[in-house]
Scaffold this motif. Structure first.
Motif, PDB file in Angstrom:
ATOM      1  N   TYR A  59       7.037 -11.569 -17.067  1.00  0.00           N
ATOM      2  CA  TYR A  59       5.948 -11.108 -16.104  1.00  0.00           C
ATOM      3  C   TYR A  59       4.620 -11.571 -16.521  1.00  0.00           C
ATOM      4  O   TYR A  59       3.941 -12.040 -15.556  1.00  0.00           O
ATOM      5  N   ALA A  78      -3.138  -0.722 -18.505  1.00  0.00           N
ATOM      6  CA  ALA A  78      -2.121   0.273 -18.072  1.00  0.00           C
ATOM      7  C   ALA A  78      -2.770   1.522 -17.150  1.00  0.00           C
ATOM      8  O   ALA A  78      -3.876   2.058 -17.498  1.00  0.00           O
ATOM      9  N   ALA A 130       0.895  -6.696  -4.160  1.00  0.00           N
ATOM     10  CA  ALA A 130       2.349  -6.056  -4.416  1.00  0.00           C
ATOM     11  C   ALA A 130       2.641  -6.967  -5.508  1.00  0.00           C
ATOM     12  O   ALA A 130       2.539  -8.115  -5.810  1.00  0.00           O
ATOM     13  N   ILE A 141      -4.570  -9.394  -7.830  1.00  0.00           N
ATOM     14  CA  ILE A 141      -4.219  -8.400  -8.957  1.00  0.00           C
ATOM     15  C   ILE A 141      -3.239  -9.139  -9.828  1.00  0.00           C
ATOM     16  O   ILE A 141      -2.217  -9.122  -9.789  1.00  0.00           O
ATOM     17  N   VAL A 145       0.777  -1.285   0.045  1.00  0.00           N
ATOM     18  CA  VAL A 145      -0.071  -0.060   0.051  1.00  0.00           C
ATOM     19  C   VAL A 145       0.821   1.263   0.010  1.00  0.00           C
ATOM     20  O   VAL A 145       0.281   2.247   0.044  1.00  0.00           O
ATOM     21  N   GLY A 170       0.827   3.604  -5.541  1.00  0.00           N
ATOM     22  CA  GLY A 170       0.206   2.857  -6.696  1.00  0.00           C
ATOM     23  C   GLY A 170      -1.210   2.397  -6.358  1.00  0.00           C
ATOM     24  O   GLY A 170      -1.933   3.067  -5.921  1.00  0.00           O
ATOM     25  N   TYR A 210       5.653  -6.502  -9.526  1.00  0.00           N
ATOM     26  CA  TYR A 210       6.413  -5.467 -10.295  1.00  0.00           C
ATOM     27  C   TYR A 210       6.699  -6.037 -11.379  1.00  0.00           C
ATOM     28  O   TYR A 210       6.205  -7.353 -11.739  1.00  0.00           O
TER      29      TYR A 210
END
Ligand SMILES: NC(=O)c1ccc[n+]([C@@H]2O[C@H](COP(=O)([O-])OP(=O)(O)OC[C@H]3O[C@@H](n4cnc5c(N)ncnc54)[C@H](OP(=O)(O)O)[C@@H]3O)[C@@H](O)[C@H]2O)c1
Length: 273
Positions: free
Chosen positions: A144, A176, A80, A129, A9, A12, A82
């Protein structure tokens, strides 16, 4: 009013979601890797916890601490994560292991840690997510995409396992969104390795990096979309967020159906007569 556990948190989408839930008076336990997050508390109650999702022991401690803070968790959000850009061939063992640890094994361990309590509650909602990249990958983000496809697959099985127990599962795939995702703070990039990848991966990666700060998706609207999901009596297993995600998913589905039709004869030919 709902009790949430949200990973990541500090910035983003996670931050926007935490603030949207807090604004309406919910309780949010939000994890950060370091420091004290700058979160608008709204009418709710915010409890920060330290967690690097690569640390399995820390996940157990954080989940146990969360259940000390609230008697039940209504929503658990694996946010969380990337990105990693570059041709698949150039991804090192270290890069791929780290990415799977953060984007897949971390969420899986969070799910494993919360489930005994959610099963006992006979309620709860797990939100993973994922990404449109997990459903309609482009060149330049293969590993990814693989992490997010893994999370999509996991979510679909979990949904079937947990539905009889009153626990919802949703895989939320954003397009995006204008966060730090594409900044050097977050995204990692490998070398191109060879000029052979200049027109495929090189072009896409350059275009992607140029969209930083101009992404079509608004994180606050993303948060409102997720609130709609958790407030629904019939939440979706899969949800796309963003018109770009919708467009990419539709193109991909059309391609899948066309290819399936084109090769149907071969597909059917392998059964014992
Ligand atoms: N924005 C997009 O366009 C987009 C599109 C599709 C999917 N997504 C997904 O949405 C999620 C959130 O991304 P974002 O756009 O909000 O990106 P972001 O602004 O870069 O935020 C990423 C968050 O994840 C946290 N994080 C990263 N590695 C972590 C680790 N090892 N342990 C704990 N926390 C960690 C970061 O914490 P620190 O501050 O400590 O780094 C930060 O809070 C990710 O799963 C991403 O893959 C984003």
């Amino acid at each position: 009013m709902k009790n949430w556990l949200i990973t990541g948190v500090s910035r983003g989408l996670g931050k926007a979601l935490a603030e949207a839930a807090l604004a309406r008076g919910d309780t949010v336990i939000g994890t950060v890797r370091e420091g004290n997050p700058d979160i608008a508390q709204g009418n709710g109650a915010f409890h920060p916890l330290l967690l690097d999702v690569r640390d399995p022991k820390a996940i157990e401690t954080a989940v146990s601490r969360a259940f000390d803070l609230v008697d039940r968790l209504d929503v658990v959000v694996n946010n969380a994560g990337y990105g990693l850009l570059g041709p698949v061939e150039a991804v090192t063992d270290t890069d791929m292991t780290r990415l799977f640890e953060v984007n897949v094994f971390g969420p899986l361990r969070v799910i494993r840690a919360v489930l005994p309590r959610l099963r006992a509650q006979r309620s709860g909602h797990i939100i993973n997510i994922t990404s449109i990249a997990g459903r309609a990958p482009n060149a330049g983000s293969g590993v990814y995409s693989a992490t997010k496809a893994a999370l999509e697959g996991l979510s679909q099985s979990l949904w079937q396992e947990l539905r009889p127990l009153g626990i919802h599962v949703s895989a939320v795939a954003p397009g995006a969104f204008r966060t730090d995702f594409l900044t050097d703070h977050s995204i990692r990039q490998t070398s191109l390795r060879s000029e052979d990848y200049a027109t495929s991966v090189g072009t896409i990666v350059t275009a992607l990096r140029q969209t930083d700060g101009r992404q079509i998706g608004d994180p606050e609207r993303c948060a409102q979309g997720i609130l709609a999901v958790v407030d629904s009596n019939t939440p979706p297993l899969h949800l796309l967020l963003g018109s770009d995600a919708l467009r990419r998913a539709r193109v991909k589905l059309d391609q899948v159906i066309d290819e399936m039709d084109q090769w149907e004869q071969v597909t059917r030919s392998t059964d014992f007569p």
